[in-house]
Design an enzyme around this catalytic site. Sequence first.
Site, PDB file in Angstrom:
ATOM      1  N   ASP A  50     -10.119   1.266  -4.754  1.00 55.13           N
ATOM      2  CA  ASP A  50      -8.765   1.356  -3.596  1.00 55.13           C
ATOM      3  C   ASP A  50      -8.131   2.856  -3.738  1.00 55.13           C
ATOM      4  O   ASP A  50      -8.756   3.759  -4.120  1.00 55.13           O
ATOM      5  CB  ASP A  50      -7.973   0.161  -3.729  1.00 55.13           C
ATOM      6  CG  ASP A  50      -7.500  -0.127  -2.388  1.00 55.13           C
ATOM      7  OD1 ASP A  50      -7.136   0.536  -1.619  1.00 55.13           O
ATOM      8  OD2 ASP A  50      -7.584  -1.571  -2.038  1.00 55.13           O
ATOM      9  N   GLU A  86       0.691  -1.345  -0.211  1.00 51.67           N
ATOM     10  CA  GLU A  86      -0.121  -0.129  -0.239  1.00 51.67           C
ATOM     11  C   GLU A  86       0.818   1.346  -0.109  1.00 51.67           C
ATOM     12  O   GLU A  86       2.035   1.168   0.137  1.00 51.67           O
ATOM     13  CB  GLU A  86      -1.108   0.079   1.128  1.00 51.67           C
ATOM     14  CG  GLU A  86      -2.386  -0.534   1.017  1.00 51.67           C
ATOM     15  CD  GLU A  86      -3.327   0.149   0.120  1.00 51.67           C
ATOM     16  OE1 GLU A  86      -2.722   1.311  -0.289  1.00 51.67           O
ATOM     17  OE2 GLU A  86      -4.328  -0.006  -0.151  1.00 51.67           O
ATOM     18  N   ARG A 121      -7.668   1.444  12.775  1.00 53.40           N
ATOM     19  CA  ARG A 121      -6.310   1.786  12.487  1.00 53.40           C
ATOM     20  C   ARG A 121      -6.341   2.900  11.314  1.00 53.40           C
ATOM     21  O   ARG A 121      -7.415   3.217  10.701  1.00 53.40           O
ATOM     22  CB  ARG A 121      -5.470   0.795  12.196  1.00 53.40           C
ATOM     23  CG  ARG A 121      -5.471   0.078  10.701  1.00 53.40           C
ATOM     24  CD  ARG A 121      -4.528  -0.579  10.154  1.00 53.40           C
ATOM     25  NE  ARG A 121      -4.795  -1.560   8.829  1.00 53.40           N
ATOM     26  CZ  ARG A 121      -5.359  -1.355   7.720  1.00 53.40           C
ATOM     27  NH1 ARG A 121      -5.165   0.152   7.402  1.00 53.40           N
ATOM     28  NH2 ARG A 121      -5.774  -2.208   6.994  1.00 53.40           N
ATOM     29  N   ASN A 149      -5.871   4.368   7.616  1.00 50.18           N
ATOM     30  CA  ASN A 149      -5.763   3.373   6.265  1.00 50.18           C
ATOM     31  C   ASN A 149      -5.030   4.480   5.250  1.00 50.18           C
ATOM     32  O   ASN A 149      -3.810   4.436   5.104  1.00 50.18           O
ATOM     33  CB  ASN A 149      -7.138   3.029   5.871  1.00 50.18           C
ATOM     34  CG  ASN A 149      -7.143   2.051   4.455  1.00 50.18           C
ATOM     35  OD1 ASN A 149      -6.273   1.018   4.792  1.00 50.18           O
ATOM     36  ND2 ASN A 149      -8.171   2.053   3.867  1.00 50.18           N
ATOM     37  N   ASN A 208     -10.751   5.505   1.678  1.00 53.53           N
ATOM     38  CA  ASN A 208      -9.674   5.285   0.650  1.00 53.53           C
ATOM     39  C   ASN A 208      -9.599   6.363  -0.386  1.00 53.53           C
ATOM     40  O   ASN A 208     -10.284   7.255  -0.399  1.00 53.53           O
ATOM     41  CB  ASN A 208      -9.942   3.736  -0.165  1.00 53.53           C
ATOM     42  CG  ASN A 208      -8.659   2.717  -0.045  1.00 53.53           C
ATOM     43  OD1 ASN A 208      -7.575   2.996  -0.115  1.00 53.53           O
ATOM     44  ND2 ASN A 208      -9.136   1.676   0.540  1.00 53.53           N
TER      45      ASN A 208
END
Length: 290
Positions: A201, A13, A99, A101, A149
Amino acid sequence: MHQISDLICKTGESPVWDAVAGAWYWVDIPQRTVWRMDGASGALRSWTTSEMVACIAPRAGGGLVAGMESGLYTLVLGESSSAAETLLCHAGGLGPGLRFNDGRCDRQGRFWAGTMFMDMAAANPAGVLYSHDGAALSAPFVDGLLTQNGLAFAPDSRTMYLSDSHPQRRLVWAFDFDAESGTPSNRRVFADLNQQVGRPDGAAVDADGCYWTCANDAGCLLRFTPSGKLDRRIDLPMLKPSMCAFGGPDMETLLVTSIVSGKPEDARWGGAVITLRPGVKGIADVPFRG
């Protein structure tokens, strides 16, 4: 397309090009690892972190800013195999099972990052979007996110993009963006991937202002014009591309990370990191000013 070494990330990522360092950085979230690739030699190096690190951006003066499990941190990547971490701030929206992202800097050097509930099957809309201006963390600008995202900013800084990649959402929104104050407003649907393929994404914007999103689960990149029209699709060898970033000395290379899917047809490419030359130019990221 070119595969970077034989490297496989469980959840690759947040690729980013650091123009000052002349290097690419990205992360492997569950492996708690930051990767670096020298832009000239291709040499790879990695550092571990104490928590899962999900998003990063270059920091003015060196090092990185990172969104992790308990807050935002600055990271110094030195000779040790572990990153030197300094807490920048905790976030009120974090707690058990959450958390940070996706995240990136706007063109004024603020770091934007959102949170998510890690058990996607729970469909918990606990995610929120923050920014940090180098002095303090903002109040949430957006809430109710399932899987935050797709952050990106238009070349003229007048539009901010944000997506929710959860299977129940699959939407990309556009916001009017006040660059001086760092305030998004007038949220509206920009792209509905329920009418396309995959889940939206991580993303990038090119010099023409077009928005590129990784269509996770569909094995492709989709480019949308500033008006929200799909005008290009690039098929990829991996099933779950996770984020893309423009970089290289000419800003014409696109680096794409991916996630291991566990499906037999994805065994060769799932989790791979690749580069390609899509024939368009990107825009250099602005370092975090904190």
